[in-house]
Design a protein around this motif. Structure first.
Motif, PDB file in Angstrom:
ATOM      1  N   ASP A   1      52.975  43.018  30.215  1.00  0.00           N
ATOM      2  CA  ASP A   1      51.538  43.289  30.301  1.00  0.00           C
ATOM      3  C   ASP A   1      50.710  42.112  29.805  1.00  0.00           C
ATOM      4  OD1 ASP A   1      51.966  45.779  31.347  1.00  0.00           O
ATOM      5  OD2 ASP A   1      51.719  46.859  29.452  1.00  0.00           O
ATOM      6  N   ALA A   2      51.304  41.272  28.959  1.00  0.00           N
ATOM      7  CA  ALA A   2      50.573  40.121  28.418  1.00  0.00           C
ATOM      8  C   ALA A   2      50.591  38.926  29.361  1.00  0.00           C
ATOM      9  CB  ALA A   2      51.176  39.722  27.073  1.00  0.00           C
ATOM     10  N   LEU A   3      51.350  39.039  30.453  1.00  0.00           N
ATOM     11  CA  LEU A   3      51.433  37.954  31.426  1.00  0.00           C
ATOM     12  C   LEU A   3      50.454  38.152  32.577  1.00  0.00           C
ATOM     13  CD1 LEU A   3      55.329  37.583  31.699  1.00  0.00           C
ATOM     14  CD2 LEU A   3      53.753  35.993  30.580  1.00  0.00           C
ATOM     15  N   SER A   4      50.100  37.052  33.197  1.00  0.00           N
ATOM     16  CA  SER A   4      49.237  37.067  34.380  1.00  0.00           C
ATOM     17  C   SER A   4      50.020  36.524  35.570  1.00  0.00           C
ATOM     18  CB  SER A   4      47.998  36.194  34.138  1.00  0.00           C
ATOM     19  OG  SER A   4      47.316  35.937  35.351  1.00  0.00           O
ATOM     20  N   ILE A   5      49.712  37.027  36.766  1.00  0.00           N
ATOM     21  CA  ILE A   5      50.372  36.506  37.961  1.00  0.00           C
ATOM     22  C   ILE A   5      49.866  35.102  38.274  1.00  0.00           C
ATOM     23  CG2 ILE A   5      50.588  36.799  40.464  1.00  0.00           C
ATOM     24  CD1 ILE A   5      50.593  39.790  40.051  1.00  0.00           C
ATOM     25  N   SER A  63      47.603  32.955  36.081  1.00  0.00           N
ATOM     26  CA  SER A  63      47.362  31.999  34.994  1.00  0.00           C
ATOM     27  C   SER A  63      48.593  31.862  34.098  1.00  0.00           C
ATOM     28  CB  SER A  63      46.171  32.447  34.139  1.00  0.00           C
ATOM     29  OG  SER A  63      45.018  32.598  34.945  1.00  0.00           O
ATOM     30  N   PRO A  64      49.147  30.650  33.987  1.00  0.00           N
ATOM     31  CA  PRO A  64      50.305  30.460  33.102  1.00  0.00           C
ATOM     32  C   PRO A  64      49.904  30.622  31.639  1.00  0.00           C
ATOM     33  CG  PRO A  64      49.521  28.344  33.888  1.00  0.00           C
ATOM     34  CD  PRO A  64      48.729  29.384  34.631  1.00  0.00           C
ATOM     35  N   ARG A  65      50.794  31.184  30.839  1.00  0.00           N
ATOM     36  CA  ARG A  65      50.515  31.402  29.422  1.00  0.00           C
ATOM     37  C   ARG A  65      51.691  30.918  28.588  1.00  0.00           C
ATOM     38  NH1 ARG A  65      47.730  37.328  30.453  1.00  0.00           N
ATOM     39  NH2 ARG A  65      45.706  36.482  31.071  1.00  0.00           N
ATOM     40  N   THR A  66      51.368  30.323  27.455  1.00  0.00           N
ATOM     41  CA  THR A  66      52.414  29.830  26.554  1.00  0.00           C
ATOM     42  C   THR A  66      53.063  31.015  25.829  1.00  0.00           C
ATOM     43  OG1 THR A  66      50.950  29.627  24.652  1.00  0.00           O
ATOM     44  CG2 THR A  66      51.080  27.732  26.164  1.00  0.00           C
ATOM     45  N   PRO A  67      54.283  30.835  25.327  1.00  0.00           N
ATOM     46  CA  PRO A  67      54.914  31.918  24.554  1.00  0.00           C
ATOM     47  C   PRO A  67      54.068  32.346  23.360  1.00  0.00           C
ATOM     48  CG  PRO A  67      56.540  30.265  25.139  1.00  0.00           C
ATOM     49  CD  PRO A  67      55.207  29.701  25.535  1.00  0.00           C
ATOM     50  N   GLU A  68      53.365  31.378  22.762  1.00  0.00           N
ATOM     51  CA  GLU A  68      52.510  31.720  21.619  1.00  0.00           C
ATOM     52  C   GLU A  68      51.358  32.625  22.054  1.00  0.00           C
ATOM     53  OE1 GLU A  68      55.006  28.419  20.709  1.00  0.00           O
ATOM     54  OE2 GLU A  68      53.573  28.661  22.379  1.00  0.00           O
ATOM     55  N   GLU A  89      62.825  36.985  32.599  1.00  0.00           N
ATOM     56  CA  GLU A  89      63.145  35.986  33.610  1.00  0.00           C
ATOM     57  C   GLU A  89      64.470  36.323  34.285  1.00  0.00           C
ATOM     58  OE1 GLU A  89      63.031  31.137  34.000  1.00  0.00           O
ATOM     59  OE2 GLU A  89      63.824  32.020  32.162  1.00  0.00           O
ATOM     60  N   LEU A  90      65.429  36.787  33.514  1.00  0.00           N
ATOM     61  CA  LEU A  90      66.714  37.178  34.104  1.00  0.00           C
ATOM     62  C   LEU A  90      66.541  38.348  35.063  1.00  0.00           C
ATOM     63  CD1 LEU A  90      68.976  36.974  30.932  1.00  0.00           C
ATOM     64  CD2 LEU A  90      68.998  35.434  32.888  1.00  0.00           C
ATOM     65  N   GLU A  91      65.595  39.215  34.775  1.00  0.00           N
ATOM     66  CA  GLU A  91      65.324  40.364  35.634  1.00  0.00           C
ATOM     67  C   GLU A  91      64.394  40.010  36.791  1.00  0.00           C
ATOM     68  OE1 GLU A  91      63.689  43.122  32.844  1.00  0.00           O
ATOM     69  OE2 GLU A  91      65.657  43.757  32.089  1.00  0.00           O
ATOM     70  N   ALA A  92      64.012  38.730  36.882  1.00  0.00           N
ATOM     71  CA  ALA A  92      63.099  38.242  37.928  1.00  0.00           C
ATOM     72  C   ALA A  92      61.726  38.895  37.830  1.00  0.00           C
ATOM     73  CB  ALA A  92      63.706  38.471  39.319  1.00  0.00           C
ATOM     74  N   ARG A  93      61.357  39.328  36.640  1.00  0.00           N
ATOM     75  CA  ARG A  93      60.034  39.937  36.446  1.00  0.00           C
ATOM     76  C   ARG A  93      59.043  38.947  35.846  1.00  0.00           C
ATOM     77  NH1 ARG A  93      61.286  45.173  33.018  1.00  0.00           N
ATOM     78  NH2 ARG A  93      59.207  45.838  33.679  1.00  0.00           N
ATOM     79  N   ALA A  94      59.555  37.803  35.372  1.00  0.00           N
ATOM     80  CA  ALA A  94      58.700  36.731  34.857  1.00  0.00           C
ATOM     81  C   ALA A  94      59.309  35.405  35.286  1.00  0.00           C
ATOM     82  CB  ALA A  94      58.592  36.806  33.336  1.00  0.00           C
ATOM     83  N   ARG A  95      58.469  34.392  35.409  1.00  0.00           N
ATOM     84  CA  ARG A  95      58.980  33.080  35.793  1.00  0.00           C
ATOM     85  C   ARG A  95      58.339  32.012  34.922  1.00  0.00           C
ATOM     86  NH1 ARG A  95      55.328  31.201  39.994  1.00  0.00           N
ATOM     87  NH2 ARG A  95      53.831  32.840  40.525  1.00  0.00           N
ATOM     88  N   ARG A  96      59.123  30.987  34.635  1.00  0.00           N
ATOM     89  CA  ARG A  96      58.678  29.919  33.750  1.00  0.00           C
ATOM     90  C   ARG A  96      58.368  28.691  34.590  1.00  0.00           C
ATOM     91  NH1 ARG A  96      62.453  28.507  28.781  1.00  0.00           N
ATOM     92  NH2 ARG A  96      63.948  29.254  30.341  1.00  0.00           N
ATOM     93  N   GLY A  97      57.226  28.073  34.318  1.00  0.00           N
ATOM     94  CA  GLY A  97      56.834  26.854  34.996  1.00  0.00           C
ATOM     95  C   GLY A  97      56.499  25.769  33.994  1.00  0.00           C
ATOM     96  N   PRO A  98      56.129  24.601  34.469  1.00  0.00           N
ATOM     97  CA  PRO A  98      55.834  23.494  33.550  1.00  0.00           C
ATOM     98  C   PRO A  98      54.631  23.776  32.649  1.00  0.00           C
ATOM     99  CG  PRO A  98      55.230  22.936  35.811  1.00  0.00           C
ATOM    100  CD  PRO A  98      56.017  24.197  35.882  1.00  0.00           C
ATOM    101  N   ASP A  99      53.751  24.677  33.077  1.00  0.00           N
ATOM    102  CA  ASP A  99      52.536  24.964  32.297  1.00  0.00           C
ATOM    103  C   ASP A  99      52.646  26.240  31.479  1.00  0.00           C
ATOM    104  OD1 ASP A  99      51.270  22.707  33.396  1.00  0.00           O
ATOM    105  OD2 ASP A  99      50.688  23.856  35.175  1.00  0.00           O
ATOM    106  N   GLY A 100      53.726  26.994  31.655  1.00  0.00           N
ATOM    107  CA  GLY A 100      53.850  28.240  30.911  1.00  0.00           C
ATOM    108  C   GLY A 100      54.489  29.341  31.743  1.00  0.00           C
ATOM    109  N   TRP A 101      54.312  30.564  31.295  1.00  0.00           N
ATOM    110  CA  TRP A 101      54.955  31.721  31.913  1.00  0.00           C
ATOM    111  C   TRP A 101      53.964  32.528  32.740  1.00  0.00           C
ATOM    112  CZ3 TRP A 101      60.121  33.226  31.318  1.00  0.00           C
ATOM    113  CH2 TRP A 101      60.857  32.459  30.402  1.00  0.00           C
TER     114      TRP A 101
END
Length: 388
Positions: free
Chosen positions: A337-341, A343-348, A369-381
């Motif tokens: 819920d804290a992630l956006s489709i 806007s990338p967000r840092t772990p902090e 990420e293993l469940e393919a529900r989140a993805r990591r990019g160079p700018d964040g998650w």
């Protein structure tokens, strides 16, 4: 003898269960084992052989008596050991100040697996946290690797530690930066039990940057442990000897990422010498950070570890996919819920929005990420648009 018992009880007060202090023989045994840990370096085979032959109490009498024994090795050892006698009281005092506990061979929480080290086994263990974690050796897995870990190495470590923790395994590592730290953090985030084995005293957070992490391990269902007494500084020799203890406390060892000359290969060597199963995670053939793992696979018959299933096979763990507890699922939902489709967000940032510590958020992000529900990019998650 009664005056000795009084002094010994005074040293042990606060470090052992009250029942120990009521038993004269238990007091003598605990005191002698603790003193031996103060007088010797880890793995001292001369002391180990003497204790094996005579018992810790009688061996200590030999160590401190004035007359030579006629045994050249023992007499040389006595000169080493007696030089440290003045440090004993300080070690007990430091242990009390940090509320450490002392366990010795024969104690209820003593990990019998370390006896496989023979005369090089520890004389005593100093702990902070739940010493019962040391008794989970049947499902204990060591995850070790380089301090200078890559993103790939940390990702694989988080995956393995998280999934294995959900299967009931305890994760053993050395509390260092890199792979060790990620193994501990991911295990804690998964609600698992982790054991941090230190090269210095349990009163000294090393590295200093992991003071909070080690505190969390000691404050949870895990334990911080060392065979050297409080006040002891970590040295290269003690790190190498610490590695044998990591291997002995674990049913199997997996090296996740290691360079050609990584200290993790030393842990692997101890595991192999003890007859413990050994695994290594392969990496890119172009990565120097994985050269040590490839060396273990090629030259030391290490098992190739590519998943938690592979690692669980090493220690006889069972398949429990899909058995994650509801509260952990809720934790993943909070992070999702804290992630956006978009806007990338840092772990902090994710941790702040979801109400977790940053290291907890990182462990949960790795699972998503293993469940393919989140993805990591160079700018964040980001949250994945269409989970697969």
């Amino acid at each position: 003898m009664s005056s000795d018992l009084t002094a010994w009880r005074g040293r042990l007060a606060g470090l052992v269960p009250a029942a120990v202090l009521e038993d004269a023989q238990a007091v003598a045994r605990h005191h002698a084992a603790a003193v031996w840990s103060c007088l010797t370096e880890p793995g001292d085979g001369v002391a180990g052989a003497l204790i094996s032959e005579m018992g810790a109490v009688e061996a200590l009498d030999v160590a401190v008596r004035d007359a030579d024994t006629g045994n050249a090795a023992v007499d040389a050892g006595r000169r080493r050991w007696r030089a440290r006698w003045a440090t004993v009281d300080d070690a007990f005092d430091r242990a009390r100040r940090v509320r450490a506990s002392l366990i010795v061979p024969g104690s209820a929480t003593w990990p019998a697996a370390v006896e496989d080290l023979g005369i090089h086994s520890p004389h005593a263990l100093w702990t902070r946290g739940d010493a019962e974690a040391l008794r989970r050796d049947g499902s204990a897995l060591a995850l070790v690797g380089a301090r200078a870990a890559t993103a790939y190495g940390e990702h694989v470590t988080a995956e393995l530690a998280t999934q294995l923790s959900h299967r009931g395994a305890s994760i053993v590592s050395g509390g260092a930066y890199g792979i060790d730290g990620m193994a501990h953090r991911a295990c804690l985030a998964a609600g698992g039990v982790t054991v941090a084995v230190l090269a210095g005293g349990v009163d000294r957070a090393y590295p200093a940057g992991h003071a909070d992490l080690l505190g969390r391990i000691a404050g949870g269902p895990g334990v911080v442990v060392a065979e050297v007494p409080c006040g002891t500084a970590p040295t290269k020799w003690r790190f190498l000897q610490r590695n044998r203890l990591i291997a002995a406390l674990s049913r199997a060892t997996v090296v996740v990422e290691a360079g050609w000359r990584s200290g993790s290969l030393n842990t692997a060597g101890h595991a192999a010498a003890l007859g413990r199963p050994l695994g290594a995670v392969p990496g890119p053939v172009t990565s120097a950070a994985s050269a040590g793992c490839h060396r273990l696979l090629r030259e030391y018959d290490a098992r190739c570890i590519t998943s938690a299933d592979d690692a669980a096979e090493l220690y006889g763990g069972t398949e429990t996919s899909g058995s994650m507890s509801p509260d952990r699922t809720d934790d993943r939902t909070r992070v999702l819920d804290a992630l956006s489709i978009r806007s990338p967000r840092t772990p902090e940032d994710v941790a702040l929005r979801a109400g977790f510590a940053p290291e907890e958020a990182r462990g949960l992000l790795a699972v998503l990420e293993l469940e393919a529900r989140a993805r990591r990019g160079p700018d964040g998650w980001r949250r994945s648009a269409s989970p697969g």
